[in-house]
Design an enzyme around this catalytic site. Structure first.
Site, short mmCIF file in Angstrom:
data_model
loop_
_atom_site.label_atom_id
_atom_site.label_comp_id
_atom_site.label_asym_id
_atom_site.label_seq_id
_atom_site.Cartn_x
_atom_site.Cartn_y
_atom_site.Cartn_z
N TYR A 1 0.85 -1.20 0.00
CA TYR A 1 0.00 0.00 0.00
C TYR A 1 0.89 1.25 0.00
CZ TYR A 1 -4.46 2.41 0.67
OH TYR A 1 -5.57 3.20 0.50
N LYS B 1 -3.09 8.47 2.74
CA LYS B 1 -4.32 8.31 3.54
C LYS B 1 -4.13 8.86 4.95
CE LYS B 1 -7.09 6.29 0.54
NZ LYS B 1 -8.08 7.12 -0.16
P1 NAD Z 1 -12.39 3.58 -8.24
O1 NAD Z 1 -11.29 3.25 -9.18
O2 NAD Z 1 -13.74 3.12 -8.58
O3 NAD Z 1 -12.43 5.15 -7.95
C1 NAD Z 1 -11.29 5.96 -7.91
C2 NAD Z 1 -11.67 7.26 -8.56
O4 NAD Z 1 -10.64 8.22 -8.43
C3 NAD Z 1 -11.95 7.11 -10.05
O5 NAD Z 1 -13.28 7.53 -10.34
C4 NAD Z 1 -10.95 8.06 -10.66
O6 NAD Z 1 -11.45 8.71 -11.82
C5 NAD Z 1 -10.75 9.07 -9.54
N1 NAD Z 1 -9.59 9.91 -9.75
C6 NAD Z 1 -8.28 9.54 -9.81
N2 NAD Z 1 -7.51 10.61 -10.09
C7 NAD Z 1 -8.35 11.68 -10.21
C8 NAD Z 1 -8.17 13.05 -10.52
N3 NAD Z 1 -6.94 13.58 -10.74
N4 NAD Z 1 -9.26 13.86 -10.57
C9 NAD Z 1 -10.49 13.37 -10.34
N5 NAD Z 1 -10.73 12.08 -10.04
C10 NAD Z 1 -9.67 11.24 -9.98
O7 NAD Z 1 -11.91 2.96 -6.83
P2 NAD Z 1 -12.53 2.98 -5.36
O8 NAD Z 1 -11.87 1.84 -4.69
O9 NAD Z 1 -13.99 3.07 -5.38
O10 NAD Z 1 -11.90 4.31 -4.74
C11 NAD Z 1 -12.66 5.32 -4.09
C12 NAD Z 1 -11.99 5.73 -2.80
O11 NAD Z 1 -12.13 4.67 -1.84
C13 NAD Z 1 -10.49 6.01 -2.90
O12 NAD Z 1 -10.16 7.10 -2.06
C14 NAD Z 1 -9.88 4.73 -2.35
O13 NAD Z 1 -8.58 4.93 -1.85
C15 NAD Z 1 -10.87 4.46 -1.23
N6 NAD Z 1 -10.83 3.12 -0.67
C16 NAD Z 1 -10.88 2.03 -1.49
C17 NAD Z 1 -10.83 0.76 -0.93
C18 NAD Z 1 -10.87 -0.46 -1.81
O14 NAD Z 1 -10.49 -1.54 -1.36
N7 NAD Z 1 -11.33 -0.36 -3.05
C19 NAD Z 1 -10.74 0.59 0.47
C20 NAD Z 1 -10.71 1.74 1.27
C21 NAD Z 1 -10.73 2.99 0.69
#
Ligand code: NAD
Length: 260
Positions: free
Chosen positions: A155, A162
């Site tokens: 990570y 984060k």
């Molecule tokens: P996802 O890939 O569906 O979403 C990530 C989004 O970030 C995408 O829509 C992408 O377009 C956007 N993004 C990236 N760079 C960007 C920029 N410069 N401008 C605007 N948008 C931008 O993945 P996700 O897992 O749904 O991620 C959403 C959030 O949840 C993130 O913060 C991720 O770290 C967090 N998260 C994810 C998990 C997991 O296991 N998937 C766990 C905990 C937290």
């Protein structure tokens, strides 16, 4: 009547129907919120618009959160079409693939700055530009992960980003609290999304999660959506600056109990 009847929510971070942001959008919409969407330009027409329109959204606009100008222009458009912001959801992050592999010590200066800019500073920029549209009762919500608190293999720089994001939640909560605006984060367990696919070893981490988590199952975007409804509604009226774990209790475990 839904808990969020008539509230207007602006949601950043839908990439496709697996996105956590989409789970949140559906949950907020299910409680009566009017939802608008922003995502990177390349995803808007093919991915975001069909999903957004399926729940009656009309505000579907591109924005790269690395650009203050684009954020400012987006907020102007929202103001002209929707007026105030009741709910702002920040569910986005980015780091280079090579920085989500191998040793953290090898993270480049550029890679570090990029991950921190997109994944942490963007929350500050969005909150600042949205501020004139926020009002007493508005809620800001972001998404974080356990890798901010403890070392999670691969990570790496995203864990550091984060940690900065979670600290930003506390500082923003202190700044905006006197204006009646709440700022919170959900620390979600692993969910199979596009972003997660970029983390080396995610499959293994996802696969073994349910063996350790007290609730013995993986979590879904729907689980996150339900807690988002709580954090964005008056049900959590005295909660701000918090990081709420939606992870089946995974974070409370030290040494897993094991069988028998
Ligand atoms: P996802 O890939 O569906 O979403 C990530 C989004 O970030 C995408 O829509 C992408 O377009 C956007 N993004 C990236 N760079 C960007 C920029 N410069 N401008 C605007 N948008 C931008 O993945 P996700 O897992 O749904 O991620 C959403 C959030 O949840 C993130 O913060 C991720 O770290 C967090 N998260 C994810 C998990 C997991 O296991 N998937 C766990 C905990 C937290």
């Amino acid at each position: 009547m839904g808990l969020l009847e008539g509230r207007k929510a602006l949601i950043f971070g839908v990439a496709n129907d697996h996105s956590i942001a989409w789970g949140i959008a559906r949950a907020l919409h299910g409680e009566g919120a009017i939802v608008g969407f922003s995502s990177v330009e390349s995803l808007i027409e093919r991915r975001v618009r069909p999903l957004a329109e399926s729940i009656g959204a009309t505000f579907i606009e591109p924005c790269d959160v690395q650009s203050d100008e684009q954020i400012r222009a987006l907020m102007e458009k929202w103001k002209a079409t929707n007026g105030k912001i009741d709910i702002l959801v920040h569910a986005l992050a980015f780091a280079r693939k090579e920085d989500l592999d191998g040793s953290f010590v090898d993270t480049s200066r550029d890679g570090f700055a990029l991950a921190l800019d997109v994944s942490a500073y963007s929350l500050v920029a969005l909150a600042r530009e949205a501020r004139p549209l926020l009002h007493p009762g508005s809620a800001i919500l972001t998404l974080t992960y356990y890798g901010a608190e403890k070392v999670v293999a691969n990570y790496n720089v995203m864990g550091v980003a984060k940690a900065a994001l979670e600290a930003s939640v506390r500082y923003l909560a202190a700044d905006l609290g006197p204006e009646g605006v709440r700022v919170n984060a959900i620390s979600a367990g692993p969910v199979r999304t596009l972003a997660a696919a970029g983390i080396t070893g995610f499959k293994k981490l996802y696969g073994s999660f349910a063996e350790v988590a007290p609730l013995r199952s993986n979590i879904s975007p729907e689980d996150v959506g339900k807690s988002a409804v709580w954090l964005c509604s008056d049900l959590s009226s005295a909660v701000t600056g918090a990081v709420i774990h939606v992870d089946g209790g995974f974070n409370v475990m030290g040494v897993p109990l094991g069988e028998g």
